[in-house]
Enzyme design. Structure first.
Site, PDB file in Angstrom:
ATOM      1  CE  LYS A   1      -3.958  -2.056   1.999  1.00 19.94           C
ATOM      2  NZ  LYS A   1      -5.215  -1.801   3.149  1.00 19.94           N
TER       3      LYS A   1
ATOM      4  CG  ASP B   1      -8.222   0.546   3.577  1.00 15.61           C
ATOM      5  OD1 ASP B   1      -9.186  -0.518   3.244  1.00 15.61           O
ATOM      6  OD2 ASP B   1      -6.998   0.220   3.390  1.00 15.61           O
TER       7      ASP B   1
END
Length: 268
Positions: free
Chosen positions: A45, A81
């Protein structure tokens, strides 16, 4: 979830997993093959960010990308997220003005803290490494505490576990099965980052861990009469935001939710 969404809208998309060991090569392949979008999981990420052409401002602030969309040959990174966490919490009501305790200052904690702050919550970040908590708190206009702040959960309106605590029991059991070795009782004891007696009725408790869905924290919070959000809700809503970025269509949440619930039931 994604496939169920595509079927519901009759879209000519598919969603498949790739095991990636060469991240740079994977991104080159995405460009060459014209792949519309990628979901990015740990440990890539952060590593993926310099390989992209553009980073969405929110993802840049969070410092992590979990979604890549290709448009006219350019790759843009997003973080869903953050949106997923807030949407999951808002299923129980608005978070604006809430006193929120975020446990963890890693990638997930960063996404949750930024999302809550942007939604108008007063954020406190608690972490074992206080300097990381202080750095994140400064970014979101909140305050920082040590990990033992979890003992004071009842002082807050919302508590979010953004650590990996809760995955330990299932990981230990799996390791024992693979190695054929008996594990000490302490290794199998369910773990919760918040003591059960620190929670109260009406407190909103969200655990981002979704394997298992019913973590020790979820069970303890339920026993104390807290309002509980399991990790599957954040998983659903972050996927719905990905769906919208990939397709340009509003996510068919009911179809995606049904697919997720079916999978959760199958896994027991």
């Amino acid at each position: 979830m994604h496939l169920a969404g595509y079927r519901a809208l009759g879209l000519p998309f598919t969603y498949v997993p790739f095991r990636v060991t060469d991240l740079g090569g994977a991104i080159t392949g995405m460009r060459a093959l014209g792949i519309r979008g990628l979901g990015v999981s740990m440990p890539y990420k952060q590593e993926i960010m310099p390989l992209l052409d553009e980073i969405d401002p929110l993802a840049a602030r969070i410092g992590a990308v979990n979604t890549v969309v290709q448009e006219d040959g350019r790759l843009r990174g997003y973080n869903t997220d953050c949106v997923g966490a807030v949407r999951a919490l808002e299923e129980l009501g608005p978070v604006k003005g809430a006193r929120a305790l975020v446990l963890g200052a890693g990638g997930a904690g960063r996404a949750v803290a930024h999302g809550l702050a942007d939604a108008g919550a007063a954020v406190v970040v608690a972490n074992r490494s206080l300097d990381k908590a202080e750095a994140l708190a400064a970014e979101v206009g909140g305050s920082a505490r040590g990990a033992d702040e979890a003992k004071h959960a009842a002082r807050y309106d919302v508590v979010v576990n953004a650590t990996s605590v809760g995955m330990g029991e299932i990981a230990a059991e799996s390791a024992g099965q693979r190695l054929g070795a008996p594990l000490r009782q302490a290794e199998l004891r369910p773990q919760t980052p918040v003591p059960e007696d620190a929670m109260r009725p009406g407190l909103v408790v969200m655990d981002i861990v979704y394997k298992p869905i019913e973590t020790a924290l979820v069970r303890a919070a339920s026993r104390r009469g807290a309002r509980v959000i399991h990790g599957g809700r954040m998983l659903l809503h972050q996927a719905a935001r990905q769906f919208e970025l990939y397709t340009g269509e509003r996510a068919p949440l009911d179809a995606m939710d049904a697919a997720l619930r079916e999978q959760i039931a199958r896994l027991g």
